[in-house]
Scaffold this active site. Structure first.
Site, mmCIF file in Angstrom:
data_model
loop_
_atom_site.group_PDB
_atom_site.id
_atom_site.type_symbol
_atom_site.label_atom_id
_atom_site.label_comp_id
_atom_site.label_asym_id
_atom_site.label_seq_id
_atom_site.Cartn_x
_atom_site.Cartn_y
_atom_site.Cartn_z
ATOM 1 N N LYS A 54 0.825 -1.197 0.000
ATOM 2 C CA LYS A 54 0.000 0.000 0.000
ATOM 3 C C LYS A 54 0.870 1.263 0.000
ATOM 4 C CE LYS A 54 -3.077 -2.472 3.113
ATOM 5 N NZ LYS A 54 -3.225 -2.691 4.565
ATOM 6 N N GLY A 55 2.154 1.060 0.203
ATOM 7 C CA GLY A 55 3.045 2.188 0.462
ATOM 8 C C GLY A 55 3.149 3.207 -0.645
ATOM 9 N N GLU A 110 7.112 2.395 -6.567
ATOM 10 C CA GLU A 110 7.319 1.847 -5.223
ATOM 11 C C GLU A 110 7.595 2.997 -4.261
ATOM 12 O OE1 GLU A 110 6.768 -0.079 -3.022
ATOM 13 O OE2 GLU A 110 8.092 -1.822 -3.015
ATOM 14 N N ASP A 111 7.294 2.778 -2.985
ATOM 15 C CA ASP A 111 7.574 3.832 -2.000
ATOM 16 C C ASP A 111 9.060 3.909 -1.665
ATOM 17 O OD1 ASP A 111 7.558 1.387 -0.659
ATOM 18 O OD2 ASP A 111 6.330 2.059 1.015
ATOM 19 N N ASP A 114 14.595 -0.712 -0.180
ATOM 20 C CA ASP A 114 15.358 -0.888 1.059
ATOM 21 C C ASP A 114 16.402 -1.976 0.796
ATOM 22 O OD1 ASP A 114 15.956 -0.637 3.801
ATOM 23 O OD2 ASP A 114 14.475 -2.130 4.365
ATOM 24 N N LYS A 142 17.299 3.522 0.139
ATOM 25 C CA LYS A 142 18.184 3.447 1.307
ATOM 26 C C LYS A 142 19.380 2.595 0.913
ATOM 27 C CE LYS A 142 15.131 2.787 4.979
ATOM 28 N NZ LYS A 142 14.642 1.914 6.074
ATOM 29 N N PHE A 163 14.474 4.218 9.771
ATOM 30 C CA PHE A 163 13.132 3.741 9.449
ATOM 31 C C PHE A 163 12.209 4.948 9.338
ATOM 32 C CE2 PHE A 163 9.016 1.850 9.769
ATOM 33 C CZ PHE A 163 9.178 0.678 9.039
ATOM 34 N N VAL A 164 11.682 5.150 8.140
ATOM 35 C CA VAL A 164 10.909 6.362 7.882
ATOM 36 C C VAL A 164 9.412 6.061 7.759
ATOM 37 C CG1 VAL A 164 12.774 7.683 6.814
ATOM 38 C CG2 VAL A 164 11.405 6.156 5.393
ATOM 39 N N ASP A 170 4.483 3.373 6.315
ATOM 40 C CA ASP A 170 3.844 3.102 7.602
ATOM 41 C C ASP A 170 4.792 2.444 8.589
ATOM 42 O OD1 ASP A 170 3.929 0.559 6.155
ATOM 43 O OD2 ASP A 170 2.719 -0.206 7.808
ATOM 44 N N ARG A 176 0.689 6.580 7.543
ATOM 45 C CA ARG A 176 0.776 6.755 6.089
ATOM 46 C C ARG A 176 0.300 8.146 5.686
ATOM 47 N NH1 ARG A 176 1.699 1.653 3.783
ATOM 48 N NH2 ARG A 176 0.707 -0.106 4.805
HETATM 49 P P1 IMP Z 1 12.760 -4.220 0.501
HETATM 50 O O1 IMP Z 1 12.195 -5.463 -0.110
HETATM 51 O O2 IMP Z 1 13.668 -4.531 1.660
HETATM 52 O O3 IMP Z 1 13.421 -3.292 -0.493
HETATM 53 O O4 IMP Z 1 11.591 -3.454 1.200
HETATM 54 C C1 IMP Z 1 10.485 -3.045 0.560
HETATM 55 C C2 IMP Z 1 9.343 -2.692 1.486
HETATM 56 O O5 IMP Z 1 9.680 -2.651 2.887
HETATM 57 C C3 IMP Z 1 8.890 -1.303 1.137
HETATM 58 O O6 IMP Z 1 8.001 -1.321 0.048
HETATM 59 C C4 IMP Z 1 8.244 -0.863 2.418
HETATM 60 O O7 IMP Z 1 6.908 -1.310 2.447
HETATM 61 C C5 IMP Z 1 9.022 -1.549 3.512
HETATM 62 N N1 IMP Z 1 10.025 -0.636 4.091
HETATM 63 C C6 IMP Z 1 11.358 -0.688 3.938
HETATM 64 N N2 IMP Z 1 11.960 0.314 4.614
HETATM 65 C C7 IMP Z 1 10.967 1.019 5.190
HETATM 66 C C8 IMP Z 1 10.941 2.203 6.023
HETATM 67 O O8 IMP Z 1 11.954 2.836 6.367
HETATM 68 N N3 IMP Z 1 9.712 2.624 6.413
HETATM 69 C C9 IMP Z 1 8.560 1.997 6.071
HETATM 70 N N4 IMP Z 1 8.541 0.901 5.293
HETATM 71 C C10 IMP Z 1 9.738 0.415 4.859
#
Ligand code: IMP
Length: 187
Positions: A54-55, A110-111, A114, A142, A163-164, A170, A176
């Site tokens: 949902k981000g 994508e939001d 990470d 990040k 962590f944002v 969220d 959100r």
């Molecule tokens: P990844 O697969 O580790 O790149 O993470 C992707 C998902 O983790 C993102 O779409 C977010 O939903 C969540 N996420 C990662 N870092 C953060 C953060 O700092 N705040 C909130 N959600 C995060």
């Protein structure tokens, strides 16, 4: 832009990292770049802006209003599994697209990237569906947390390893709706 609701700033213990005006300016720049690139591509009526639930919802809602092209919108839901501290890298689609994307110019929105596992999985999965093109737009990146190399075609902001929350992001489904991006201040 209208002033944010006062409860957002009074109650929540966040340090502002990126303010709403800076977000608005950057989203407008991204929209202009996307418009120019897809016009040059001759993408016509075949652009699909694809949000990751949902981000990305708030970012996507603003971004599409700066993309001056006919486009369709669709959404995909994902869940990541892992323990609290280490991402397993296993990603599952919980809600699939409503329409095929074959021969479409797909922009995945994508939001945040990470570890990179989620978008890496999604780009591979969507690529098998034979889109005419497939690009990635992420509001945040990040890099300190990267475990998968991911090419981000359109990036809003690179941020430190914090962590944002806010502007779609969220913690436990909350915050959100903050109009800015902030992080918890841990002394
Ligand atoms: P990844 O697969 O580790 O790149 O993470 C992707 C998902 O983790 C993102 O779409 C977010 O939903 C969540 N996420 C990662 N870092 C953060 C953060 O700092 N705040 C909130 N959600 C995060």
């Amino acid at each position: 832009m209208a002033a944010p609701p006062s409860w957002n700033r009074e109650k929540d213990p966040f340090v502002e990292l990126i303010g709403s005006d800076a977000i608005t300016r950057r989203v407008a720049e991204l929209g202009a770049a996307i418009t120019a690139d897809y016009k040059a591509l001759g993408a016509g009526e075949d652009v699909v802006v694809l949000g990751v639930l949902k981000g990305s919802v708030i970012f996507l809602a603003d971004l599409v209003r700066y993309i001056e092209l006919p486009l369709a919108m669709d959404f995909i839901g994902v869940a990541s599994y892992g323990d609290a501290t280490v991402s397993s890298g296993v990603v599952q689609i919980t809600q699939d697209l409503t329409k095929p994307i074959e021969h479409k110019h797909v922009l995945l929105v994508e939001d945040i990237v990470d570890t990179g596992h989620t978008v890496h999985y999604l780009l591979e999965n969507l690529g098998t569906r034979k889109p005419a093109s497939l690009k990635l737009c992420s509001l945040l990146h990040k890099p300190d947390r990267s475990e998968r190399a991911v090419h981000i075609d359109y990036l809003g902001f690179t941020i430190p390893n914090k962590f944002v929350v806010g502007y779609g992001l969220d913690v436990a489904q909350r915050y959100r709706n903050l109009p800015y991006i902030g992080y918890v201040n841990q002394p």
